[in-house]
Motif scaffolding. Sequence first.
Motif, PDB file in Angstrom:
ATOM      1  N   ASP A 174      -8.740   4.065  -1.192  1.00 23.95           N
ATOM      2  CA  ASP A 174      -9.471   2.894  -0.705  1.00 23.95           C
ATOM      3  C   ASP A 174     -10.124   3.147   0.646  1.00 23.95           C
ATOM      4  O   ASP A 174     -11.299   2.857   0.853  1.00 23.95           O
ATOM      5  CB  ASP A 174      -8.514   1.702  -0.602  1.00 23.95           C
ATOM      6  CG  ASP A 174      -8.224   1.086  -1.965  1.00 23.95           C
ATOM      7  OD1 ASP A 174      -7.321   0.232  -2.041  1.00 23.95           O
ATOM      8  OD2 ASP A 174      -8.902   1.455  -2.940  1.00 23.95           O
ATOM      9  N   GLY A 224      -3.004   5.275  -2.909  1.00 23.06           N
ATOM     10  CA  GLY A 224      -3.976   4.181  -2.982  1.00 23.06           C
ATOM     11  C   GLY A 224      -4.713   4.022  -1.675  1.00 23.06           C
ATOM     12  O   GLY A 224      -5.919   3.771  -1.648  1.00 23.06           O
ATOM     13  N   TYR A 255       0.818  -1.195   0.000  1.00 23.49           N
ATOM     14  CA  TYR A 255       0.000   0.000   0.000  1.00 23.49           C
ATOM     15  C   TYR A 255       0.858   1.253   0.000  1.00 23.49           C
ATOM     16  O   TYR A 255       1.825   1.351   0.730  1.00 23.49           O
ATOM     17  CB  TYR A 255      -0.880   0.015   1.240  1.00 23.49           C
ATOM     18  CG  TYR A 255      -2.269  -0.420   0.940  1.00 23.49           C
ATOM     19  CD1 TYR A 255      -2.806  -1.545   1.526  1.00 23.49           C
ATOM     20  CD2 TYR A 255      -3.040   0.298   0.040  1.00 23.49           C
ATOM     21  CE1 TYR A 255      -4.088  -1.940   1.232  1.00 23.49           C
ATOM     22  CE2 TYR A 255      -4.318  -0.095  -0.263  1.00 23.49           C
ATOM     23  CZ  TYR A 255      -4.836  -1.213   0.339  1.00 23.49           C
ATOM     24  OH  TYR A 255      -6.105  -1.604   0.036  1.00 23.49           O
TER      25      TYR A 255
END
Lengths: 348, 82, 1095
Positions: free
Chosen positions: C448, C444, C440
Amino acid sequence: MEIACVIDCRLATPARPGHSGGLGPGRAELPDPVAAAEATEAMVRALESVGAAVESEQVGEAFFALDGLGGIHGGPAGALATARQAVAGVGGAGGPVRVATGPTRLAAFVAATGWRRPVPVAALERRLGAPAPEVAAFLEALRQLGIETLPALARLTADQVADRFGRLGLRALRLSRGEEEPLRPRTPHEELAARIELPEGTAGRQLDRALELLVDRLLAAPRRRGRTLLGLRLGALLAGGGSWSVEQGLGRPSASPRVLRGVLLPRLGALPGPAQELRLRALGLGPAASDQLELSVGGGEPRRRKLAAALREVRATQGPEALLRVLSVDSASRVPERRAMLTPFPEP
Amino acid sequence: MTPGLRRLYVPRPVRVRTGEGGEPLEVDGVAVEAVREEWLVEDRWWAPGPLRRRYYELALADGRALTVFRRGDSGRWYRQRA
Amino acid sequence: MSAPYVELHAHSAFSFLDGASTPTELVAAAAELGYPALALTDHDGLWGSLEFAGACRGLGVRPITGAELTLRSAGGDVHLTLLVESASGYRNLCRLLTAAHAGTRDGPARTATPPAATLGQLEEHAEGLVCLSGCARDGALAGAWERGETAAAGRLGHRLLDAFGRDRFRVELQRPFWRHDRARNRWLTQLAGRLGVPCAATGNVHAHSRRRTHLQDALVAIRRGETLEESEPHRRGNRSSALVSPAAMAARFAEHPEAVAETVCLAERLRFDLTTDLGYRYPEEDDADHTLAELCRHRLIERYQGLPSWADAAARLDRELATIRQLGLSGFFLLHHELLELAREVAAEVRGPASARAVLPPGRGRGSSVSSIVCYLTGLSHIDPVEAGLFAGRFLSEGSTSVPDIDLDFPRDIREALIPRVHRTYGADRSALVAAFPTYRPRGIVRDLGKALGLPPAEIDRVAKTAGFHESREEMGRDVEAAIGAERAVAPRWKALLWLADDALGLPRHASQHSGGMVLATAPLVEVCPIVPAAMAGRQIVQWDKDSCADAGFLKIDLLGLGMLSAVERCVEEVEATRGERLDLSRIPVDDEATFESIRAAETTGVFQIESRAQMQMLPRTQPRDLDDLTVQVALVRPGPIQGGAVHPYIERRKRQREDPSFEVPYEHPLLEPVLAETLGTIVYQEQVIEVAMALAGFTPAEAEGLRRAMSRKRSQAAIREHHRRFVAGAARRGVPEETAERIWRQIQGFSGFGFPKAHSAAFGLLAYQSAWLRVHRGPEFLCSLLNEQPMGFYPPDSLVHEAQRRGIRVAGPDANRSHLLCHVESPPRSVEFVHGGETNSTDAELRVRIGLGYVKGVRAEEMEALVAERQRGGPYGGVAELASRSGVGLASLERLARAGALDAIPLGGATHEDRRRALWGVGAAAAGHATGSGRQLALPLEPPAPPELEPLGEWGELIADYRATGIALGKHPLALLRDGLGPEVLRSTDLERAGDGATVEVAGMIVARQRPETAKGIVFLLLEDERGTVNLIAPPPVYERHRSLIRTAPLLRARGRLERREGTINVLVTSVAPLDVAQLPAVAPAGHSFGRRG
């Protein structure tokens, strides 16, 4: 003939030279569409309340002919002053609303927004009456060809413009030369809206039931007086902050809950996050419909009439809150009090 | 709240006497005959007002079945139709 | 075993988007809680199992290998927990997991479908495995009860019993603190009684701590693409998924004490250890020694016969072959040789046998392999080690314990074709690519988590765009505030996002393929590690990453695609096409003075490995004079030497050497002289770490290798401490003072294994030299090849072009009547004579680089190819409509060509106007009547009438149009146009030559590159370009903090600061920056390259 233009500067002012401002036709993601639509509605109603016949086909702006109003308020100057006063309250102190006049909508709009001469072609954006992507592409093409102002556009010949840009170009050329169609005022309509609050944010499919309820309530409002709807605006206040709304036209005027549910339910899918309030507003009312009593009970006419009578009687004897319906909100939740709510049964 | 909208299954406060391990022995004066099930709900930790509840499905001495829970923050007991 | 319970069902983050803790975190928590053993059972995979086993051993916990398998049954997909008891069980598990993944990429566009095995496959591979019946919600038995399918559950239970037997099948009980736990467990116990098997209690752990369970909730929401609210039914609903103490677990199952005790019994039996019991062997044939020797001797004669080095080479070969025989590695070398032959075949197919590139070898080896004569003779390396004085001792020594590491670089196009070819040749069950686990990253994570938390999409977008590539939580917090305002930033959901992000950063997100690592084996690979299909067709990956593969001792070959290799090959082709000359790069002189002069002057834009800002700063100070110097140079600018403190001493000592021929290099201790002489007493090469450990502290080769490996991984703190102890002790035994030993240890630690081996550097150094030679002697073709090979390198195309123009190379824009799809070099008509391989400067002046039509953004390659093909067939285009109808190019692309100036030379209305706006008008008019924005073909061959007079674009407009169209401004530089408005106090880059050291200066220009290397403690380096050249800016942390957004994102800047001069290099230490805003330009100017981790 003088046309007056009223704009809400938060919504329809050009931000920078070369840009057409906050909202134009087809701007994607309006910052707060529900608030924007309601502010425009308030502005238009304020003008109608003093007798103006208002054309408002886009958010943030309204046009009306001064002559019509002048008759009532003692001449154009008086009419203008009255209109100014009527909209002064809208949008709060400091007046984000501006009023100006001109021989055409375009001229009045330019005067109200304060664009300086030479006026950029971007001023045409709202007047071209074509789908947003087409307008954007057209204006961009003009910009790339170095045709950046209305005078520059007006210098081209109709042949050249028609060759190169087709109908849209010709329309733009005519506008830049001061030719426009007459105003098309709307028929004033009253507020017809309903809303429903939801516990702590509800999302997606869980909202389907709430939407059905909302449709029922809207149709049940006494103000509707049996008329059909021409369009709807569905909006939501989001649990995480912000709002969302979509407009939905109806192919033909309708007051059938089944039809309304059918067009609105799919739109719910676009909701970007859990909602804490759903709102539904009618956009335009049409003629009364003959056959609208479509209760989900189904069955034949006699049964419906009997049910309607029974409901009225219960209400009459027990009070309006007596009849309640269970609205399932999140039936699978581990927290029992989130699973369902009681709501008043809609008026048949 | 929109007029006329009411929640279902709202929890109601209740008086509970507990044993050593924290399990309920008596509810509003009625003895607990058996604890049928025990479960935990811990949710909405991302919002103000997170939920922490320890639920019990009880069989009471008077033959009733009752679901109660204890709140993690206040320690208070409630009954709820669940 | 004193603990009352052992956890047999736990998920790590390698249960992607489900488990929330790394294997190491789980193991550390287990150790702290007193677990003697722990099982890892990730979903359908062993991704983290070797890492898990390694971590366990380090902390005294016994690792149990397993997986949670998805089984496709009549009622849907159910879960089973499988644990490995024996080596055959492990083999079976690998095969089973491979079977489960087998069809998962067969869908359209190869999107992944969830893996699942069939009951038949399970029954076939049950031996050696213990089966627990699965988790409470989805388990084979418990799940059926949840759904009310008790009869089906009973039937399935019997089949599982038949497959595994009473001895290896258990009914799994869980207590997730859900409403019907007791009822479910009662029913399961009764079923177990009927089946005659014991029950076993498990925790279904998904997080190592209570706090981490919140992230686990978020991961479930993310996996389902829903908000946390929406995903409530699918989440755990409470924090019982955290690992808790054995006693607490025993208390949870107070009603089932026998199920608790059973976990201890099972754990006692499950003794298979992945770190020791893995059975891997790499491929080899029977007669390998003989075959290799024959091959090498044959080639020896070819390469060295008649040369003075013949005897030397022959002797070396004999020695090496003997060592190879003794180490049993003949098969290893033959395998590589085979691979290269395969590559040769592939290369001939990809390039065509007749091309100039056929002269170039298909790939290049690097790594220490380059010092071996066997590698040279088998085609693995292209450096003659005898000539270059490289010694094989570092690559192959008698004491080597591990298989040598060989990297092979290929041009990108060849590599793409080679990988599936290897799979086909060696077989699908014996070859696979290495996995990689992207983790991660801030951007991102914001998207998310933002979506899961139901935050407004507009806010999420704004924050995500400002988040950098790698950031700490404080930095992310500041990004949030900057993007959406302080008031919104304290909303509970945004605050939750920040601490969740902190937990999530660095967790593996999914599995993908490593860039080129390939594993080959004899015994089917599929029995050693599961193999799954990759996203790209024709490829498959093992479930382990390069660290796990190395731990397992796999034979790993790196097939890497190197942009610079491709560029060099393209350059050679272009030279032939332009000058008719076939260059053999292996024969150019390695001591060309002009080339080394350009290197010393840091004129290395576009030259692989020595073009970065850091390299350019160093070259004038280190002044490389030959390939050896260049080899050190390439290795010097890496995190290892930088953090190990090698750079400044090396630079200093070079300088002293130049000034004073009698200068003696100072060494920390005389023992180090033989090891560090060639790098002037500093540790620069990776193997020098090993050599220092051996020379100073008496480490054996194996110990030294262990030290190097421990340091290059983040997981081995305990191992490093142990090595430190041994190092100091060993040094003391050799009479080294403790203080000296500690100082040298700190250098080694700082180096940490992030450096190049010497032979690797030699290969890169040679490539850098060859590139520099091409740049000096075949400038136009060199530029052309770099442009065609983008993206690669340190500089954006715009900068490459500007730099070349400053050197006098002419560059012309795209032209529909002259350009090809790719950039190419236009030569004047062939009345001029060419000189082969010699001085060609006079010809250079007439050549120019023509930008290809493919550079115009938004046009399709096929369209442009058609345009060029038609032009070559039927002659140049005489009008826009003719162009459109003959070539079939659509309106959208025509408009783009017009805006790029590619139609300037096409006649309109009977005349050429050289005016982009009129060309644009003409294109649109030719399409009159058709809908705008469509890519449809224009059918009308009628040329439109003459366009009206339009406002000319002007220089500024052309600049903007160029940037929009191709990203390359060929006319005046933006700063040339802005210069008048800037005032005399703003200096040009060339003016800085005259400013004194320490003077306050102000400059302005485009930002071409930004770097914030991890080794530089927060300092940001910026490269600024104006119309005359470039300037290096250095922004210290306080300046960066003050002007964060500007420095990170503005393409144009003014900067004020102090000039710093040092031995031929100039820097400006920035004190303040300001925007350089001109309408429109910032929006279209190339953003410059931003570098995160890389130095």
